[in-house]
Each structure stands twice: as structure tokens, then as C-alpha cells.
Motif scaffolding. Structure first.
Motif, PDB file in Angstrom:
ATOM      1  N   GLY A 111     -11.384 -13.252 -15.154  1.00 27.05           N
ATOM      2  CA  GLY A 111     -12.480 -12.863 -14.275  1.00 27.05           C
ATOM      3  C   GLY A 111     -12.203 -11.532 -13.596  1.00 27.05           C
ATOM      4  O   GLY A 111     -11.205 -10.870 -13.879  1.00 27.05           O
ATOM      5  N   PRO A 112     -13.067 -11.120 -12.684  1.00 27.20           N
ATOM      6  CA  PRO A 112     -12.916  -9.823 -12.010  1.00 27.20           C
ATOM      7  C   PRO A 112     -11.637  -9.753 -11.164  1.00 27.20           C
ATOM      8  O   PRO A 112     -11.151 -10.769 -10.657  1.00 27.20           O
ATOM      9  CB  PRO A 112     -14.166  -9.743 -11.113  1.00 27.20           C
ATOM     10  N   TYR A 113     -11.139  -8.557 -11.024  1.00 34.83           N
ATOM     11  CA  TYR A 113      -9.954  -8.310 -10.201  1.00 34.83           C
ATOM     12  C   TYR A 113     -10.330  -8.400  -8.727  1.00 34.83           C
ATOM     13  O   TYR A 113     -11.393  -7.930  -8.314  1.00 34.83           O
ATOM     14  CB  TYR A 113      -9.394  -6.921 -10.514  1.00 34.83           C
ATOM     15  N   LEU A 114      -9.463  -9.028  -7.936  1.00 36.32           N
ATOM     16  CA  LEU A 114      -9.693  -9.169  -6.502  1.00 36.32           C
ATOM     17  C   LEU A 114      -8.482  -8.688  -5.712  1.00 36.32           C
ATOM     18  O   LEU A 114      -7.342  -8.888  -6.144  1.00 36.32           O
ATOM     19  CB  LEU A 114      -9.968 -10.633  -6.135  1.00 36.32           C
ATOM     20  N   MET A 115      -8.736  -8.062  -4.581  1.00 30.30           N
ATOM     21  CA  MET A 115      -7.671  -7.747  -3.638  1.00 30.30           C
ATOM     22  C   MET A 115      -7.902  -8.631  -2.415  1.00 30.30           C
ATOM     23  O   MET A 115      -8.876  -8.469  -1.689  1.00 30.30           O
ATOM     24  CB  MET A 115      -7.710  -6.271  -3.249  1.00 30.30           C
ATOM     25  N   LEU A 116      -7.005  -9.606  -2.226  1.00 36.76           N
ATOM     26  CA  LEU A 116      -7.186 -10.583  -1.160  1.00 36.76           C
ATOM     27  C   LEU A 116      -6.488 -10.142   0.125  1.00 36.76           C
ATOM     28  O   LEU A 116      -5.383  -9.595   0.067  1.00 36.76           O
ATOM     29  CB  LEU A 116      -6.631 -11.945  -1.599  1.00 36.76           C
ATOM     30  N   LEU A 119      -2.762 -11.602   1.021  1.00 39.60           N
ATOM     31  CA  LEU A 119      -2.152 -12.127  -0.207  1.00 39.60           C
ATOM     32  C   LEU A 119      -1.989 -11.074  -1.297  1.00 39.60           C
ATOM     33  O   LEU A 119      -1.131 -11.194  -2.166  1.00 39.60           O
ATOM     34  CB  LEU A 119      -2.977 -13.296  -0.744  1.00 39.60           C
ATOM     35  N   GLY A 120      -2.842 -10.038  -1.298  1.00 44.01           N
ATOM     36  CA  GLY A 120      -2.704  -8.957  -2.267  1.00 44.01           C
ATOM     37  C   GLY A 120      -3.468  -9.173  -3.558  1.00 44.01           C
ATOM     38  O   GLY A 120      -4.521  -9.838  -3.566  1.00 44.01           O
ATOM     39  N   PRO A 121      -2.966  -8.626  -4.693  1.00 46.89           N
ATOM     40  CA  PRO A 121      -3.684  -8.639  -5.971  1.00 46.89           C
ATOM     41  C   PRO A 121      -3.933 -10.046  -6.502  1.00 46.89           C
ATOM     42  O   PRO A 121      -3.101 -10.934  -6.366  1.00 46.89           O
ATOM     43  CB  PRO A 121      -2.742  -7.868  -6.914  1.00 46.89           C
ATOM     44  N   SER A 122      -5.104 -10.224  -7.120  1.00 44.26           N
ATOM     45  CA  SER A 122      -5.435 -11.504  -7.723  1.00 44.26           C
ATOM     46  C   SER A 122      -6.625 -11.298  -8.657  1.00 44.26           C
ATOM     47  O   SER A 122      -7.081 -10.176  -8.875  1.00 44.26           O
ATOM     48  CB  SER A 122      -5.777 -12.538  -6.644  1.00 44.26           C
ATOM     49  N   THR A 123      -7.100 -12.379  -9.234  1.00 49.41           N
ATOM     50  CA  THR A 123      -8.351 -12.396  -9.993  1.00 49.41           C
ATOM     51  C   THR A 123      -9.099 -13.646  -9.535  1.00 49.41           C
ATOM     52  O   THR A 123      -8.549 -14.486  -8.810  1.00 49.41           O
ATOM     53  CB  THR A 123      -8.108 -12.475 -11.518  1.00 49.41           C
ATOM     54  N   THR A 124     -10.344 -13.788  -9.971  1.00 52.34           N
ATOM     55  CA  THR A 124     -11.095 -14.976  -9.566  1.00 52.34           C
ATOM     56  C   THR A 124     -10.411 -16.249 -10.074  1.00 52.34           C
ATOM     57  O   THR A 124     -10.435 -17.277  -9.405  1.00 52.34           O
ATOM     58  CB  THR A 124     -12.539 -14.918 -10.099  1.00 52.34           C
ATOM     59  N   ARG A 125      -9.770 -16.171 -11.231  1.00 57.52           N
ATOM     60  CA  ARG A 125      -9.038 -17.332 -11.751  1.00 57.52           C
ATOM     61  C   ARG A 125      -7.770 -17.580 -10.946  1.00 57.52           C
ATOM     62  O   ARG A 125      -7.484 -18.709 -10.535  1.00 57.52           O
ATOM     63  CB  ARG A 125      -8.668 -17.128 -13.222  1.00 57.52           C
ATOM     64  N   ILE A 169       5.833   3.074  -3.905  1.00 63.38           N
ATOM     65  CA  ILE A 169       5.568   3.740  -5.176  1.00 63.38           C
ATOM     66  C   ILE A 169       4.582   4.888  -4.966  1.00 63.38           C
ATOM     67  O   ILE A 169       3.540   4.727  -4.343  1.00 63.38           O
ATOM     68  CB  ILE A 169       4.992   2.744  -6.209  1.00 63.38           C
ATOM     69  N   GLU A 170       4.955   6.048  -5.483  1.00 63.04           N
ATOM     70  CA  GLU A 170       4.092   7.215  -5.342  1.00 63.04           C
ATOM     71  C   GLU A 170       3.148   7.313  -6.538  1.00 63.04           C
ATOM     72  O   GLU A 170       3.558   7.234  -7.687  1.00 63.04           O
ATOM     73  CB  GLU A 170       4.940   8.483  -5.229  1.00 63.04           C
ATOM     74  N   SER A 171       1.877   7.478  -6.258  1.00 66.70           N
ATOM     75  CA  SER A 171       0.860   7.595  -7.310  1.00 66.70           C
ATOM     76  C   SER A 171      -0.360   8.281  -6.730  1.00 66.70           C
ATOM     77  O   SER A 171      -0.616   8.196  -5.517  1.00 66.70           O
ATOM     78  CB  SER A 171       0.498   6.209  -7.846  1.00 66.70           C
ATOM     79  N   ASN A 172      -1.100   8.962  -7.582  1.00 62.12           N
ATOM     80  CA  ASN A 172      -2.332   9.610  -7.121  1.00 62.12           C
ATOM     81  C   ASN A 172      -3.366   8.581  -6.655  1.00 62.12           C
ATOM     82  O   ASN A 172      -4.197   8.869  -5.793  1.00 62.12           O
ATOM     83  CB  ASN A 172      -2.925  10.465  -8.246  1.00 62.12           C
ATOM     84  N   ASP A 173      -3.295   7.396  -7.245  1.00 58.68           N
ATOM     85  CA  ASP A 173      -4.204   6.317  -6.867  1.00 58.68           C
ATOM     86  C   ASP A 173      -3.400   5.019  -6.867  1.00 58.68           C
ATOM     87  O   ASP A 173      -3.302   4.325  -7.877  1.00 58.68           O
ATOM     88  CB  ASP A 173      -5.368   6.232  -7.850  1.00 58.68           C
ATOM     89  N   ARG A 174      -2.817   4.672  -5.735  1.00 55.57           N
ATOM     90  CA  ARG A 174      -1.943   3.509  -5.651  1.00 55.57           C
ATOM     91  C   ARG A 174      -2.709   2.204  -5.888  1.00 55.57           C
ATOM     92  O   ARG A 174      -2.173   1.255  -6.429  1.00 55.57           O
ATOM     93  CB  ARG A 174      -1.238   3.481  -4.289  1.00 55.57           C
ATOM     94  N   TYR A 175      -3.968   2.191  -5.486  1.00 56.98           N
ATOM     95  CA  TYR A 175      -4.787   0.989  -5.714  1.00 56.98           C
ATOM     96  C   TYR A 175      -4.934   0.736  -7.215  1.00 56.98           C
ATOM     97  O   TYR A 175      -4.717  -0.382  -7.690  1.00 56.98           O
ATOM     98  CB  TYR A 175      -6.164   1.140  -5.075  1.00 56.98           C
ATOM     99  N   ALA A 176      -5.313   1.769  -7.969  1.00 55.40           N
ATOM    100  CA  ALA A 176      -5.510   1.632  -9.414  1.00 55.40           C
ATOM    101  C   ALA A 176      -4.192   1.304 -10.117  1.00 55.40           C
ATOM    102  O   ALA A 176      -4.160   0.502 -11.059  1.00 55.40           O
ATOM    103  CB  ALA A 176      -6.110   2.912  -9.984  1.00 55.40           C
ATOM    104  N   PHE A 177      -3.104   1.918  -9.649  1.00 55.93           N
ATOM    105  CA  PHE A 177      -1.787   1.658 -10.237  1.00 55.93           C
ATOM    106  C   PHE A 177      -1.408   0.194 -10.065  1.00 55.93           C
ATOM    107  O   PHE A 177      -0.977  -0.472 -11.017  1.00 55.93           O
ATOM    108  CB  PHE A 177      -0.734   2.549  -9.582  1.00 55.93           C
ATOM    109  N   LEU A 178      -1.587  -0.333  -8.851  1.00 56.33           N
ATOM    110  CA  LEU A 178      -1.242  -1.722  -8.569  1.00 56.33           C
ATOM    111  C   LEU A 178      -2.140  -2.676  -9.345  1.00 56.33           C
ATOM    112  O   LEU A 178      -1.683  -3.691  -9.881  1.00 56.33           O
ATOM    113  CB  LEU A 178      -1.366  -1.990  -7.068  1.00 56.33           C
ATOM    114  N   ARG A 179      -3.435  -2.350  -9.427  1.00 56.73           N
ATOM    115  CA  ARG A 179      -4.386  -3.187 -10.168  1.00 56.73           C
ATOM    116  C   ARG A 179      -4.000  -3.297 -11.635  1.00 56.73           C
ATOM    117  O   ARG A 179      -3.914  -4.398 -12.187  1.00 56.73           O
ATOM    118  CB  ARG A 179      -5.793  -2.592 -10.045  1.00 56.73           C
TER     119      ARG A 179
END
Length: 222
Positions: A111-116, A119-125, A169-179
Motif C-alpha cells: 500500500g501507500p507509504y506513510l510517515m507516522l 514511529l517513523g516510516p511505514s506503509t498502510t500494511r 545522513i546527508e542527502s539533498n532530500d532526506r525524506y525521499a532517501f529514507l522513504r
């Protein structure tokens, strides 16, 4: 589809990390010797083997499930309540299974990616993982509210302390990197690191093993 709200939650979690969690874990790291942190990690990992064993059984991994519960008893008895990982030294591999992986093995899509929040990264499942696995947490069975809260808090602080480097962690887009990293890791875990063809073969082997065990036990009963 939830990227806009996910990014807001991501920023909220980062603020909580900087204001509260990071100072708390920095204090924990300085106040707790490394050998003590290792023992605490082993203690909670030993309790986790109960949950892991149940999830392996639900996935049809009978041999792995028996290995997990054997690990629990060996470490509980010979590892002084799980503070020492004797089972690994004996060659019993530590597994990592949760209810989200079980749902994935049963065919549930991530399912879709979720940021809770918190709790942090998750998905609907995988959001159901928190419900299913929390219900199997031994700490929740304690009658003493103080002891229960203390154990849960210690587990969270110790776990967070082990992963504090991820926030740096250094990244131009830390959200996208973590996802992307999270989704790839979960796919790897659900498939046990196997390709689709290897996964099909492994599932067939698990079914055959389960049937053999059932027939064996049925024969003993009759």
C-alpha cells in the motif's frame, strides 16, 4: 498519494528528535557502558524471539519458528534471562520477522507509504505491525504499571540509541532517501532476500514441511 502530509510529519519527527530524543539518547550513551547496552539489547532481542517465532509459524516457516523458540529458552536459561546471547554462539541464527512481513507473505500489498508521528516510516500494511506485534510484547503482560512502562521506555531508548546515526545522513532530500531505503528494505525482508522464483520455491518447501509435521503429529495423536 500522501507525500504532502508525510513530509509534514517527517519535519515534526525531526523536531522531536532534536528537542527531546537526541539529548535523551546522548545522555543514555554517556551514562550506560557499552557492555551494559549490549546486554540490554540482548535482553529485549531475546523477548522478541517469542514474537518472531509466532510470525515465522504464521508464515509456514516451521523450522525457523522452532529455532526461534529454542533460542528463547536457551538464552533465558543459560544466558541469564537473555542478557547474554548464548544461542547465537551455539549456531542458532537470529531471525527478524514481524506481523507486517507475515501479512506480506499472505499476499497483502504494502500500500501507500506513510510517515507516522513518533514511529517513523511505514506503509498502510505495516501500520498493522504495530497492533499485531505490540499485542505479542511480553512487557504488556506485566501487572505493575511502573515496571511495564519502565521496560517499554528502556527498550525504545536503547533501540533509538542504536539508530541515531540514520538521522545524520546527508542527502539533498532526506525524506525521499529514507522513504526509498525503507521500502527497499521491507521488500527484501518480506521476500527473505530471495528473487521471486526463489521465493516461490521457498514457499512450496515451507508448505511441504508444515504438511509433514502435521501428518507426523496427527499420527502420534491417533
Amino acid at each position: 498519494p500522501y507525500e504532502k502530509s508525510n513530509r509534514k510529519v517527517f519535519e515534526f519527527n525531526n523536531k522531536i528528535d532534536k528537542i527531546f530524543l537526541r539529548p535523551l539518547t546522548d545522555f543514555y550513551d554517556k551514562a550506560t557502558p557499552e557492555f551494559a547496552q549490549t546486554s540490554i539489547t540482548n535482553f529485549f532481542a531475546n523477548l522478541d524471539d517469542i514474537r518472531i517465532s509466532i510470525n515465522n509459524l504464521l508464515q509456514g516457516n516451521v523450522v525457523e519458528s522452532m529455532s526461534d523458540i529454542t533460542r528463547f529458552f536457551i538464552n533465558s536459561i543459560f544466558g541469564l534471562g537473555g542478557f547474554f546471547d548464548v544461542a547465537t554462539e551455539m549456531g542458532l541464527e537470529k531471525h527478524s520477522e514481524d506481523f507486517g512481513q507475515t501479512l506480506g507473505k499472505w499476499g497483502a500489498k504494502p500500500g501507500p507509504y506513510l510517515m507516522l508521528p513518533f514511529l517513523g516510516p511505514s506503509t498502510t500494511r505495516d501500520a498493522f505491525t504495530f497492533i499485531g506485534d505490540t499485542a505479542l510484547a511480553p512487557a504488556l503482560s506485566l501487572d505493575d504499571n511502573g515496571a511495564r512502562l519502565g521496560l517499554i521506555s528502556l527498550d525504545l531508548i536503547n533501540t533509538y540509541s542504536a539508530f541515531t546515526g540514520i538521522a545524520d545522513i546527508e542527502s539533498n532530500d532526506r525524506y525521499a532517501f529514507l522513504r526509498d531505503a525503507y521500502l527497499e528494505r521491507r521488500k527484501f525482508e518480506v521476500n527473505d532476500g530471495l528473487s521471486e522464483e526463489e521465493q516461490v520455491k521457498a514457499e512450496k518447501a515451507s508448505v511441504l514441511t508444515a504438511r509433514y509435521l502435521w501428518n507426523f503429529l496427527s499420527g502420534m495423536v491417533s
